[in-house]
Design an enzyme around this catalytic site. Structure first.
Site, PDB file in Angstrom:
ATOM      1  N   ASP A   1     -25.508   1.237 -13.239  1.00  0.00           N
ATOM      2  CA  ASP A   1     -26.700   0.422 -13.424  1.00  0.00           C
ATOM      3  C   ASP A   1     -27.615   1.152 -14.399  1.00  0.00           C
ATOM      4  OD1 ASP A   1     -28.608  -1.479 -13.209  1.00  0.00           O
ATOM      5  OD2 ASP A   1     -29.092  -1.107 -11.115  1.00  0.00           O
ATOM      6  N   SER A   2     -28.276   0.414 -15.271  1.00  0.00           N
ATOM      7  CA  SER A   2     -28.956   0.990 -16.425  1.00  0.00           C
ATOM      8  C   SER A   2     -30.248   1.726 -16.117  1.00  0.00           C
ATOM      9  CB  SER A   2     -29.288  -0.124 -17.419  1.00  0.00           C
ATOM     10  OG  SER A   2     -30.197  -1.043 -16.820  1.00  0.00           O
ATOM     11  N   GLY A   3     -30.864   1.416 -15.005  1.00  0.00           N
ATOM     12  CA  GLY A   3     -32.208   1.906 -14.716  1.00  0.00           C
ATOM     13  C   GLY A   3     -33.221   0.784 -14.736  1.00  0.00           C
ATOM     14  N   GLY A   4     -32.784  -0.416 -15.109  1.00  0.00           N
ATOM     15  CA  GLY A   4     -33.693  -1.549 -15.163  1.00  0.00           C
ATOM     16  C   GLY A   4     -34.307  -1.881 -13.822  1.00  0.00           C
ATOM     17  N   PHE A   5     -33.538  -1.751 -12.760  1.00  0.00           N
ATOM     18  CA  PHE A   5     -34.080  -2.100 -11.453  1.00  0.00           C
ATOM     19  C   PHE A   5     -35.162  -1.133 -11.014  1.00  0.00           C
ATOM     20  CE2 PHE A   5     -34.087  -2.165  -6.773  1.00  0.00           C
ATOM     21  CZ  PHE A   5     -34.458  -3.486  -6.589  1.00  0.00           C
ATOM     22  N   ASP A  61     -32.594  -4.006 -18.492  1.00  0.00           N
ATOM     23  CA  ASP A  61     -33.214  -5.314 -18.314  1.00  0.00           C
ATOM     24  C   ASP A  61     -34.562  -5.154 -17.611  1.00  0.00           C
ATOM     25  OD1 ASP A  61     -31.911  -4.517 -15.909  1.00  0.00           O
ATOM     26  OD2 ASP A  61     -32.087  -6.552 -15.133  1.00  0.00           O
ATOM     27  N   GLY A  93     -31.956  -9.935 -10.291  1.00  0.00           N
ATOM     28  CA  GLY A  93     -33.227 -10.386  -9.762  1.00  0.00           C
ATOM     29  C   GLY A  93     -33.157 -11.226  -8.508  1.00  0.00           C
ATOM     30  N   ASP A 114     -21.868  -5.922  -5.492  1.00  0.00           N
ATOM     31  CA  ASP A 114     -22.153  -4.559  -5.039  1.00  0.00           C
ATOM     32  C   ASP A 114     -23.318  -4.609  -4.078  1.00  0.00           C
ATOM     33  OD1 ASP A 114     -24.781  -2.918  -6.166  1.00  0.00           O
ATOM     34  OD2 ASP A 114     -24.331  -4.719  -7.329  1.00  0.00           O
ATOM     35  N   CYS A 154      -8.962  -4.670  13.668  1.00  0.00           N
ATOM     36  CA  CYS A 154      -9.017  -3.744  12.536  1.00  0.00           C
ATOM     37  C   CYS A 154      -7.985  -2.630  12.700  1.00  0.00           C
ATOM     38  CB  CYS A 154     -10.418  -3.154  12.435  1.00  0.00           C
ATOM     39  SG  CYS A 154     -10.639  -1.978  11.076  1.00  0.00           S
ATOM     40  N   CYS A 164      -8.098   0.238  10.797  1.00  0.00           N
ATOM     41  CA  CYS A 164      -8.585   1.451  10.145  1.00  0.00           C
ATOM     42  C   CYS A 164      -8.435   2.655  11.065  1.00  0.00           C
ATOM     43  CB  CYS A 164     -10.042   1.293   9.706  1.00  0.00           C
ATOM     44  SG  CYS A 164     -11.285   1.489  11.007  1.00  0.00           S
ATOM     45  N   CYS A 194     -10.824   2.674  14.149  1.00  0.00           N
ATOM     46  CA  CYS A 194     -10.473   1.744  15.223  1.00  0.00           C
ATOM     47  C   CYS A 194      -9.188   2.167  15.944  1.00  0.00           C
ATOM     48  CB  CYS A 194     -10.346   0.325  14.673  1.00  0.00           C
ATOM     49  SG  CYS A 194     -11.948  -0.395  14.213  1.00  0.00           S
ATOM     50  N   HIS A 241     -15.437   2.675   8.733  1.00  0.00           N
ATOM     51  CA  HIS A 241     -14.988   1.385   9.275  1.00  0.00           C
ATOM     52  C   HIS A 241     -15.572   0.212   8.491  1.00  0.00           C
ATOM     53  CE1 HIS A 241     -14.350  -2.048  11.897  1.00  0.00           C
ATOM     54  NE2 HIS A 241     -15.649  -2.286  11.782  1.00  0.00           N
TER      55      HIS A 241
END
Length: 396
Positions: A100-104, A154, A223, A273, A311, A313, A316, A342
């Site tokens: 992520d660019s840093g815009g957030f 952005d 956004g 994400d 599950c 995993c 579990c 998990h």
């Protein structure tokens, strides 16, 4: 900076291999492997997915993760990343990385920044140092990091921003996207634009149309997932998607609950994400085939069943709800580690089911099942969504 590929020299590395309605199965080829979409990317803001080792992530099915360019550039610093030969070697991860660019951070660190058309000045919340981040510098930072997918810088407005404020941020986002594209990225890196527009459907559509005219490798919906009503999220996402090209990947930033994902997949989104599964895990919430449960509840004190009976995993297979409950009760770090493992395993298996349901023509059936499971247990969509964003730290 040398070694950059001009925008008109990049060829598409995304293909739609099957489509059922608006939902599609695809493949994205990166310098660190090819991954199938729809896909969920766990978040490693500081070059680590919290409480998980890189080898564990790979073992349970992660193929690409997210890191934040601003945070990593500040700490440990680009000199440290360069010393290691890039972000992949720094964190011992041979899969894909999206940065992520840093815009957030313009949104989440609003008390520590000043925005102009040239860029944004950040005052570090760590030590008070200043960083003037421009679109060009953001590209250079992500080039040094060596990420596989690079996000443009952005301007992300608040979801309750006025029309005038949202319009200004959207125009600035477009200008910065053009500057990022002109500056370019390293050969082999993919460059994604981010559509903005606040809570206004006409701005969302206009932003997607405008950016679609540029030669980006993919497009993100930014956004959103900031606590707004769930129906608004879907409406604005749909408005954006309807104006995006069909031959490029579509990435919804910050969406991570099963309900959010499956609804947006149905609208044609390919990538997601969120800190949702890992953040829940650290607070004692487990994602299961029967919905979300709070393992810290006293009802699980003597429960000898696994976290999720369906599950397979390691957690579990090996531990009971009673044991994990005990760990949380005693404040043991292992509690969050086991539940994080998990929850991420659950998300990767969930995405496998989503992909299979598209191929089998059962996505609508699965969508209804997910809605019933999560709503029947008192988890309405708006509540799930609101708890899924990152408390103004990283996510859109």
């Amino acid at each position: 900076m040398s070694g950059r590929a001009p925008s008109n020299a990049r060829e598409s590395r995304f293909e739609v291999v099957y489509q059922n309605g608006a939902a599609r199965l695809g493949r994205i080829k990166t310098s660190h492997g090819t991954f199938e979409t729809p896909i969920f990317m766990p978040v490693g803001t500081n070059a680590n997915v919290k409480l998980m080792r890189s080898d564990e992530l790979k073992k349970i099915g992660a193929t690409i993760i997210l890191a934040n360019a601003y945070h990593v550039a500040v700490r440990p610093g680009l000199d440290v990343i360069e010393l290691h030969g890039g972000l992949h070697r720094f964190m011992s991860w041979d899969g894909g990385i999206l940065t992520d660019s840093g815009g957030f951070q313009m949104f989440s660190l609003k008390n520590f920044r000043k925005v102009s058309d040239d860029g944004v000045t950040f005052v570090s919340p760590y030590d008070g140092s200043k960083l003037f981040l421009t679109p060009e510098l953001s590209m250079d930072i992500q080039t040094i990091l060596g990420s596989d997918i690079v996000m443009v810088l952005d301007h992300c407005p608040a979801i309750d921003a006025s029309y005038t404020e949202a319009l200004e941020a959207t125009k600035r986002t477009h200008a910065w996207a053009k500057r990022c594209l002109r500056h370019g990225v390293r050969e082999g890196q993919l460059l994604f634009a981010i559509a903005q527009g606040g809570a206004f459907e006409d701005l969302r559509r206009a932003s997607a149309r405008h950016l679609s005219q540029m030669d980006f490798d993919g497009f993100a919906i930014g956004g959103l997932s900031l606590g707004e009503p769930f129906e608004m999220t879907l409406q604005l996402a749909h408005a954006t998607i309807s104006e995006l090209p069909e031959d490029k990947p579509r990435y919804f930033m910050g969406g991570g609950s099963p309900r959010t994902i499956i609804e947006l997949v149905s609208l044609g989104v390919d990538m997601f994400d969120s800190v949702y599964p890992t953040r829940l895990a650290r607070h004692g919430a487990a994602l299961t085939s029967e919905g979300r449960i709070n393992i810290k509840s006293s009802r699980y004190r003597k429960d000898l069943s696994p976290i999720d009976s369906r599950c397979d995993c390691l957690v579990c297979k090996s531990y009971t709800r009673s044991y994990v409950h005990h760990l949380f009760n005693r404040g043991e770090t292992l509690a969050g580690m086991l539940l994080t493992y998990h929850n991420l395993h659950f998300m990767f298996r969930f995405m496998e089911r989503v992909r299979k349901s598209i191929m089998d023509g059962r996505l609508e059936e699965m969508r209804k099942e997910v809605a019933e499971v999560y709503e029947e247990r008192g988890e309405n969509a708006a509540g799930v969504l609101a708890s899924g964003h990152d408390s103004l730290r990283r996510h859109r």
